[in-house]
Design an enzyme around this catalytic site. Structure first.
Site, PDB file in Angstrom:
ATOM      1  N   TYR A  53      -9.939  -3.239   5.598  1.00  0.00           N
ATOM      2  CA  TYR A  53      -8.830  -2.319   5.341  1.00  0.00           C
ATOM      3  C   TYR A  53      -9.283  -0.862   5.503  1.00  0.00           C
ATOM      4  O   TYR A  53     -10.152  -0.381   4.783  1.00  0.00           O
ATOM      5  CB  TYR A  53      -8.220  -2.550   3.957  1.00  0.00           C
ATOM      6  CG  TYR A  53      -7.680  -3.956   3.738  1.00  0.00           C
ATOM      7  CD1 TYR A  53      -7.401  -4.803   4.816  1.00  0.00           C
ATOM      8  CD2 TYR A  53      -7.455  -4.453   2.468  1.00  0.00           C
ATOM      9  CE1 TYR A  53      -6.916  -6.082   4.619  1.00  0.00           C
ATOM     10  CE2 TYR A  53      -6.966  -5.738   2.259  1.00  0.00           C
ATOM     11  CZ  TYR A  53      -6.705  -6.546   3.350  1.00  0.00           C
ATOM     12  OH  TYR A  53      -6.234  -7.822   3.149  1.00  0.00           O
ATOM     13  N   ILE A 234      -0.186 -10.822  -5.089  1.00  0.00           N
ATOM     14  CA  ILE A 234      -0.878  -9.524  -4.944  1.00  0.00           C
ATOM     15  C   ILE A 234      -0.069  -8.539  -4.096  1.00  0.00           C
ATOM     16  O   ILE A 234      -0.508  -8.122  -3.027  1.00  0.00           O
ATOM     17  CB  ILE A 234      -2.308  -9.703  -4.376  1.00  0.00           C
ATOM     18  CG1 ILE A 234      -2.304 -10.579  -3.101  1.00  0.00           C
ATOM     19  CG2 ILE A 234      -3.243 -10.263  -5.427  1.00  0.00           C
ATOM     20  CD1 ILE A 234      -3.622 -10.488  -2.313  1.00  0.00           C
ATOM     21  N   LYS A 236       1.296  -5.121  -2.604  1.00  0.00           N
ATOM     22  CA  LYS A 236       0.699  -3.782  -2.428  1.00  0.00           C
ATOM     23  C   LYS A 236       1.789  -2.737  -2.636  1.00  0.00           C
ATOM     24  O   LYS A 236       2.870  -2.836  -2.038  1.00  0.00           O
ATOM     25  CB  LYS A 236       0.090  -3.655  -1.031  1.00  0.00           C
ATOM     26  CG  LYS A 236      -0.488  -2.281  -0.729  1.00  0.00           C
ATOM     27  CD  LYS A 236       0.485  -1.353  -0.055  1.00  0.00           C
ATOM     28  CE  LYS A 236      -0.087   0.034   0.165  1.00  0.00           C
ATOM     29  NZ  LYS A 236       0.946   0.978   0.691  1.00  0.00           N
ATOM     30  N   ASN A 246       6.939  -3.879  -9.695  1.00  0.00           N
ATOM     31  CA  ASN A 246       6.156  -5.098  -9.455  1.00  0.00           C
ATOM     32  C   ASN A 246       5.567  -5.645 -10.756  1.00  0.00           C
ATOM     33  O   ASN A 246       5.578  -6.856 -10.990  1.00  0.00           O
ATOM     34  CB  ASN A 246       5.063  -4.836  -8.417  1.00  0.00           C
ATOM     35  CG  ASN A 246       5.647  -4.491  -7.058  1.00  0.00           C
ATOM     36  OD1 ASN A 246       6.855  -4.645  -6.843  1.00  0.00           O
ATOM     37  ND2 ASN A 246       4.817  -4.023  -6.144  1.00  0.00           N
TER      38      ASN A 246
HETATM   39  N1  NAP Z   1      -6.095 -12.304   3.451  1.00  0.00           N
HETATM   40  C1  NAP Z   1      -5.307 -11.810   4.379  1.00  0.00           C
HETATM   41  O1  NAP Z   1      -5.416 -12.141   5.574  1.00  0.00           O
HETATM   42  C2  NAP Z   1      -4.245 -10.825   3.979  1.00  0.00           C
HETATM   43  C3  NAP Z   1      -3.210 -10.504   4.870  1.00  0.00           C
HETATM   44  C4  NAP Z   1      -2.230  -9.608   4.450  1.00  0.00           C
HETATM   45  C5  NAP Z   1      -2.297  -9.065   3.178  1.00  0.00           C
HETATM   46  N2  NAP Z   1      -3.335  -9.359   2.330  1.00  0.00           N
HETATM   47  C6  NAP Z   1      -3.442  -8.758   0.972  1.00  0.00           C
HETATM   48  O2  NAP Z   1      -2.187  -8.929   0.305  1.00  0.00           O
HETATM   49  C7  NAP Z   1      -1.677  -7.661  -0.083  1.00  0.00           C
HETATM   50  C8  NAP Z   1      -0.170  -7.662  -0.062  1.00  0.00           C
HETATM   51  O3  NAP Z   1       0.338  -7.940   1.224  1.00  0.00           O
HETATM   52  P1  NAP Z   1       0.952  -6.820   2.184  1.00  0.00           P
HETATM   53  O4  NAP Z   1       0.388  -5.503   1.869  1.00  0.00           O
HETATM   54  O5  NAP Z   1       0.795  -7.356   3.566  1.00  0.00           O
HETATM   55  O6  NAP Z   1       2.515  -6.855   1.894  1.00  0.00           O
HETATM   56  P2  NAP Z   1       3.449  -6.822   0.609  1.00  0.00           P
HETATM   57  O7  NAP Z   1       2.678  -6.623  -0.625  1.00  0.00           O
HETATM   58  O8  NAP Z   1       4.353  -7.996   0.715  1.00  0.00           O
HETATM   59  O9  NAP Z   1       4.346  -5.506   0.910  1.00  0.00           O
HETATM   60  C9  NAP Z   1       3.816  -4.214   0.831  1.00  0.00           C
HETATM   61  C10 NAP Z   1       4.915  -3.230   1.243  1.00  0.00           C
HETATM   62  O10 NAP Z   1       6.044  -3.367   0.385  1.00  0.00           O
HETATM   63  C11 NAP Z   1       6.357  -2.114  -0.242  1.00  0.00           C
HETATM   64  N3  NAP Z   1       6.680  -2.399  -1.639  1.00  0.00           N
HETATM   65  C12 NAP Z   1       5.823  -2.708  -2.642  1.00  0.00           C
HETATM   66  N4  NAP Z   1       6.472  -2.936  -3.779  1.00  0.00           N
HETATM   67  C13 NAP Z   1       7.795  -2.778  -3.516  1.00  0.00           C
HETATM   68  C14 NAP Z   1       8.972  -2.873  -4.315  1.00  0.00           C
HETATM   69  N5  NAP Z   1       8.902  -3.194  -5.594  1.00  0.00           N
HETATM   70  N6  NAP Z   1      10.161  -2.647  -3.690  1.00  0.00           N
HETATM   71  C15 NAP Z   1      10.228  -2.331  -2.385  1.00  0.00           C
HETATM   72  N7  NAP Z   1       9.147  -2.228  -1.588  1.00  0.00           N
HETATM   73  C16 NAP Z   1       7.942  -2.447  -2.148  1.00  0.00           C
HETATM   74  C17 NAP Z   1       5.119  -1.270  -0.138  1.00  0.00           C
HETATM   75  O11 NAP Z   1       5.475   0.087  -0.085  1.00  0.00           O
HETATM   76  P3  NAP Z   1       4.644   1.274  -0.830  1.00  0.00           P
HETATM   77  O12 NAP Z   1       3.203   1.069  -0.524  1.00  0.00           O
HETATM   78  O13 NAP Z   1       5.243   2.490  -0.227  1.00  0.00           O
HETATM   79  O14 NAP Z   1       4.927   1.181  -2.312  1.00  0.00           O
HETATM   80  C18 NAP Z   1       4.502  -1.767   1.170  1.00  0.00           C
HETATM   81  O15 NAP Z   1       5.114  -1.125   2.268  1.00  0.00           O
HETATM   82  C19 NAP Z   1      -2.314  -6.709   0.959  1.00  0.00           C
HETATM   83  O16 NAP Z   1      -2.193  -5.355   0.598  1.00  0.00           O
HETATM   84  C20 NAP Z   1      -3.708  -7.251   0.994  1.00  0.00           C
HETATM   85  O17 NAP Z   1      -4.450  -6.838  -0.136  1.00  0.00           O
HETATM   86  C21 NAP Z   1      -4.289 -10.257   2.715  1.00  0.00           C
END
Ligand code: NAP
Length: 278
Positions: A53, A234, A236, A246
Site C-alpha cells: 500500500y 476491515i 477503510k 463504521n
Molecule cells: N488482501 C487483499 O488483497 C486486499 C484487497 C483489497 C483490500 N484489502 C484491505 O481491506 C481494506 C478495505 O477494503 P477497500 O479499501 O478495498 O474497500 P472498502 O473498505 O470496502 O471501501 C473503502 C471506501 O469506502 C469509503 N467509505 C468508508 N466508509 C464509508 C461509509 N461509512 N460510508 C460511505 N463510504 C465509506 C472510503 O472513503 P474514505 O476513505 O473517504 O472515508 C473508501 O473510499 C483495504 O483498505 C485493505 O486494508 C485487502
C-alpha cells in the site's frame, strides 16, 4: 464492539480498519493518521495494512497513528508473494517493522499466493514468530484448494486467518471457503466489505434496509458481513464521519427478514466458483 477469537486465543475487534490507498496523497498523512486514531478510540483497534500500500507509505501513516499507543492496537501487515521466500520474508519483515516503527507485527499475512512453495513461506513465518518479530501469521486470497494444501505443510495449521474479498456482491465464499474455515476455526477477514464505497452503496435494497434501521447502506453492508461469528470486517475510511459510521455498524442487528431482503437482491452462491479478488 464485539471481539472475534483467533485460533491462538487472541481476541480482536470484529470491525478493524483497512489502509489501502492511504499514504498515496489523497489526503494529508496527518488527516489519515487522525482518522485511524479516531477509529482506535471507537474500538476498531485492528489495523490492516501491507508493504504494497502506497509502496510502504501506508505503513508509515499507520506508524503515526499508533505512536504512543502500540499496545492498544492489533497490527496486521502483508508481504508480497514475490518476497515470501526463506530469505525474502525476513528482509521484508525488517522493512515493515522499520516503517511501522514497532518491535513486532501482531499478524503477518501472505498477500496472495505466488510462486514460492507454501511450505517455504510457512517455515519463514514460523522462524519470525520464534524470534518474536511477529506474533502470528496468516494468508490472503487463498481459495479452498490452497487452504487444504496449506494444512498439509509443517505448521500450516497455525494459520490465523485468510483475508478475502467479501461483501453482498461477492459472496461466493459462502458456498465452500467460509464453512471450511469455520470447521477449521480459521476466521475470515473480509476485505472491501462496503464494495470500495461504489455501486454497492447505491443499491436500492441496501438503501431500504438503511432507512429501516436509521442507518446508512455502508453500515448495513458491514453489519451483514458480521452476522457470521467467524468474520472480521476491515472497512477503510479516512473521512471521520465514515469512521464513526463504521464503528457504529457494530450495534446494528439485522433481522431474518433483512437478511432475506439481501438474499433476494444478491443471490447466495449455489455452486463453487473461483475465488473473487481485487
Ligand atoms: N488482501 C487483499 O488483497 C486486499 C484487497 C483489497 C483490500 N484489502 C484491505 O481491506 C481494506 C478495505 O477494503 P477497500 O479499501 O478495498 O474497500 P472498502 O473498505 O470496502 O471501501 C473503502 C471506501 O469506502 C469509503 N467509505 C468508508 N466508509 C464509508 C461509509 N461509512 N460510508 C460511505 N463510504 C465509506 C472510503 O472513503 P474514505 O476513505 O473517504 O472515508 C473508501 O473510499 C483495504 O483498505 C485493505 O486494508 C485487502
Amino acid at each position: 464492539m464485539h471481539q472475534i477469537t483467533l485460533p491462538d486465543g487472541t481476541r480482536v475487534s470484529a470491525i478493524g480498519q483497512g489502509t489501502w490507498k492511504i499514504g498515496e496523497g489523497g489526503r494529508t498523512a496527518k488527516a489519515e493518521a487522525d482518522a485511524l486514531r479516531l477509529g482506535i478510540d471507537l474500538g476498531m483497534t485492528l489495523i490492516d495494512t501491507a508493504e504494497m500500500y502506497g509502496d510502504g507509505a501506508a505503513e508509515e501513516v499507520v506508524a503515526q497513528a499508533i505512536a504512543g499507543q502500540r499496545n492498544r492496537v492489533y497490527l496486521v501487515t502483508k508481504v508480497y508473494p514475490q518476497n515470501a521466500s526463506r530469505t525474502g520474508i525476513p528482509a521484508a519483515c525488517t522493512r515493515s517493522l522499520k516503517r511501522l516503527n514497532t518491535e513486532f507485527i501482531d499478524l503477518y499475512l501472505l498477500h496472495w499466493r505466488g510462486g514460492v512453495p507454501l511450505a517455504e513461506t510457512v517455515a519463514a513465518f514460523e522462524t519470525l514468530r520464534h524470534q518474536g518479530k511477529i506474533r502470528a501469521w496468516g494468508v490472503s486470497n487463498l481459495d479452498p484448494a490452497d487452504m487444504r494444501e496449506l494444512l498439509t505443510v509443517t505448521a500450516g495449521a497455525a494459520c490465523a486467518v485468510n483475508q478475502v474479498l467479501y461483501n453482498p456482491e461477492h459472496r461466493g465464499i459462502e458456498f465452500d471457503l467460509l464453512p471450511w474455515q469455520s470447521t477449521h476455526n480459521i476466521p475470515v477477514m473480509a476485505y472491501s466489505p462496503i464494495g470500495q464505497g461504489g455501486r454497492l452503496l447505491r443499491h436500492p435494497a441496501l438503501a431500504a434496509l438503511a432507512a429501516r434501521h436509521s442507518a446508512t447502506p455502508a453500515q448495513i453492508a458491514i453489519a451483514w458481513g458480521l452476522r457470521h461469528p467467524h468474520i472480521i470486517s476491515i472497512p477503510k475510511a479516512s473521512d471521520p464521519a465514515h469512521v464513526r459510521a463504521n464503528a457504529a455498524a457494530a450495534d446494528i442487528v439485522l433481522t431474518a427478514q433483512d437478511l432475506a431482503t439481501i438474499d433476494a437482491a444478491f443471490a447466495p452462491p449455489k455452486r463453487a466458483t473461483s475465488l473473487d479478488m481485487l
